[in-house]
Write an enzyme that holds these catalytic residues in place. Structure first.
Site, short mmCIF file in Angstrom:
data_model
loop_
_atom_site.label_atom_id
_atom_site.label_comp_id
_atom_site.label_asym_id
_atom_site.label_seq_id
_atom_site.Cartn_x
_atom_site.Cartn_y
_atom_site.Cartn_z
N THR A 79 25.23 26.96 -20.11
CA THR A 79 24.80 27.88 -19.33
C THR A 79 23.66 29.21 -19.56
O THR A 79 23.10 29.45 -19.00
CB THR A 79 25.86 28.13 -18.36
OG1 THR A 79 26.47 27.03 -17.92
CG2 THR A 79 25.53 28.52 -16.99
N TYR A 137 32.29 21.20 -29.21
CA TYR A 137 31.96 20.56 -28.13
C TYR A 137 31.43 19.22 -28.19
O TYR A 137 30.53 18.66 -28.84
CB TYR A 137 30.66 21.40 -27.50
CG TYR A 137 30.37 21.31 -26.04
CD1 TYR A 137 31.02 20.50 -25.28
CD2 TYR A 137 29.32 21.99 -25.52
CE1 TYR A 137 30.67 20.35 -23.98
CE2 TYR A 137 28.93 22.01 -24.13
CZ TYR A 137 29.70 21.09 -23.38
OH TYR A 137 29.46 21.14 -21.88
N LYS A 193 36.19 20.96 -26.74
CA LYS A 193 35.74 20.68 -25.36
C LYS A 193 35.10 19.72 -25.02
O LYS A 193 34.07 19.08 -25.62
CB LYS A 193 34.87 22.24 -25.21
CG LYS A 193 34.13 22.26 -23.82
CD LYS A 193 33.09 23.26 -23.58
CE LYS A 193 32.45 23.47 -22.19
NZ LYS A 193 31.45 24.32 -22.26
#
Length: 307
Positions: free
Chosen positions: A46, A133, A158
């Site tokens: 983001t 991730y 994640k």
């Protein structure tokens, strides 16, 4: 460092002449801290990690560390090729970050065992705890997830894939591995608009999630999180139907809107975060109007359920 709870992934603001706006970023970080997440993850997806130069990255991470002043952990994104990931991991450590989110390797695909070696390679260059991730070309299997336990710096995984069955297998393999670090190892739900999947992930033992909505409608995001945690199913259902599901439907209409819509929402909330950098595209005027209406509907529903 096992993270639990609601996680913030702040935006990276840009000025009209395409410079990182550190003053706006500092204000954004303060607003995020006020929403009381468990941690901030700056310069990640983001936060447009892939669009930042090394110097810009350094400024963003250092500003987050300075503004937070120890009030909550600061994780910084790092990724790209193995040497680039190492470079950014070192910068994050120099800036005082508390941990790293290791994004998928750039372009190259490999095996789960190869991904473990990539993580090991990056971990060797930084003292910081690492959350791996899993998404795109970075996919783990149960054996690889257990192998990560032998890399002391790795503190969690994640998930950005959305394969609940696959994630259950990773969680189960780690928790039942008998490894001395198994109980403290963290699992994070990192799907775009994770609120749609939080209940399914909670059921398999994933007890934290990232919320992009926290960046532009923290009142909705925090109320939803508390409702999930306290079992207020009517509140959860109402906010899903009036806000989250329409938001996701709009997000899915244009690739890259998972970031661009969040920036547009932040601008609507009075924070001048500016544009997204290419190849992302900014929200069109008609979609901006739809987003404004969705936020209004969400806040109307919020007012009703919190009376």
């Amino acid at each position: 460092m096992r993270l639990q709870g609601l996680l913030s992934f702040p935006l990276t603001p840009f000025t009209s002449d395409d410079k990182v706006d550190l003053a706006v970023f500092a204000e954004h970080v303060e607003r995020q801290i006020a929403a009381a997440p468990s941690a901030l993850f700056v310069a990640c997806g983001t936060g447009e990690f892939t669009a930042l130069s090394a110097d810009e990255y350094r400024d963003v991470v250092a500003t987050a560390v300075r503004v937070s002043d120890g009030r909550l952990p600061i994780f910084a994104g790092c990724g790209g090729g193995p040497q680039q990931a190492r470079e950014f991991a070192q910068i994050a450590a120099e800036c005082g970050a508390n941990g790293l989110l290791l994004l998928p390797p750039y372009l190259v695909s490999s095996t789960p065992a190869g991904l473990v070696e990539h993580v090991r390679y990056v971990a060797a260059a930084s003292p910081l705890p690492i959350t791996v991730y899993q998404r795109a070309n970075a996919v783990l299997d149960p054996a690889a997830a257990v192998a990560l336990l032998d890399i002391p710096a790795v503190v969690g995984i994640k998930d950005g894939r959305g394969d609940v069955d696959g994630m259950l297998r990773l969680v189960t393999a780690v928790r039942q591995s008998g490894h001395p670090r198994a109980a403290e190892f963290g699992f994070l739900n990192g799907l775009p608009t994770a609120e749609l999947s939080v209940q399914a992930y909670e059921a398999i033992g994933v007890d934290s999630y990232s919320s992009a909505v926290l960046c532009f409608a923290p009142d909705i995001a925090t109320t939803f999180y508390k409702a999930v945690r306290t079992g207020q199913k009517d509140v959860v259902a109402r906010l899903l139907s009036e806000f989250y599901l329409p938001l996701v439907a709009l997000r899915d209409r244009v690739p890259g809107y998972a970031v661009a819509l969040v920036k547009a929402g932040a601008r609507l909330d009075g924070l001048e975060v500016g544009h997204v950098r290419p190849p992302l595209v900014d929200v069109s005027p008609e979609h901006l109007a739809e987003l404004k209406a969705i936020i209004a509907r969400g806040r109307a529903a919020l007012a009703e359920v919190t009376r």
